[in-house]
Scaffold this motif. Structure first.
Motif, short mmCIF file in Angstrom:
data_model
loop_
_atom_site.label_atom_id
_atom_site.label_comp_id
_atom_site.label_asym_id
_atom_site.label_seq_id
_atom_site.Cartn_x
_atom_site.Cartn_y
_atom_site.Cartn_z
N GLU A 29 -15.54 -4.84 -4.92
CA GLU A 29 -16.60 -3.93 -4.49
C GLU A 29 -17.94 -4.65 -4.37
O GLU A 29 -18.68 -4.48 -3.40
N LYS A 30 -18.27 -5.45 -5.38
CA LYS A 30 -19.54 -6.17 -5.36
C LYS A 30 -19.56 -7.20 -4.23
O LYS A 30 -20.58 -7.38 -3.56
N THR A 31 -18.43 -7.86 -4.01
CA THR A 31 -18.35 -8.85 -2.94
C THR A 31 -18.54 -8.18 -1.58
O THR A 31 -19.27 -8.69 -0.72
N GLU A 32 -17.91 -7.04 -1.39
CA GLU A 32 -18.05 -6.33 -0.12
C GLU A 32 -19.49 -5.91 0.12
O GLU A 32 -20.02 -6.06 1.23
N ALA A 33 -20.15 -5.41 -0.92
CA ALA A 33 -21.54 -5.00 -0.78
C ALA A 33 -22.45 -6.19 -0.47
O ALA A 33 -23.34 -6.11 0.39
N THR A 34 -22.20 -7.30 -1.14
CA THR A 34 -23.00 -8.51 -0.91
C THR A 34 -22.79 -9.04 0.50
O THR A 34 -23.75 -9.42 1.20
N LEU A 36 -21.84 -7.37 3.12
CA LEU A 36 -22.43 -6.42 4.06
C LEU A 36 -23.94 -6.63 4.15
O LEU A 36 -24.51 -6.61 5.25
N ARG A 37 -24.60 -6.85 2.99
CA ARG A 37 -26.04 -7.13 3.00
C ARG A 37 -26.33 -8.42 3.76
O ARG A 37 -27.28 -8.49 4.55
#
Length: 67
Positions: A29-34, A36-37
């Motif tokens: 989840e954190k990797t996907e958010a990072t 995407l940013r």
């Protein structure tokens, strides 16, 4: 010496791919958010990034042509 230099070079070059993959295994989840940013930032600053890259390439070509 050449073997160790080759291994070091490959590790550095493949780090661009390996770090996100390992990070995705650890915390998806954190990797996907990072990522995407990062994607949004790159899209926002696309023209400036390309301008700097082309300017750097032009300066490098000019400098190599002067030697």
């Amino acid at each position: 010496t050449q073997l160790s230099a080759t291994v070091a070079y490959l590790l550095v070059m493949l780090a661009i791919v390996e770090i996100p993959l390992v990070s995705h295994l650890v915390d998806p989840e954190k990797t996907e958010a990072t990522m995407l940013r990062l994607r949004n930032w790159l899209r926002t600053h696309r023209r400036q990034i390309l301008s700097v890259a082309f300017a750097a390439a032009g300066v490098a070509l000019l400098a190599s042509g002067m030697n």
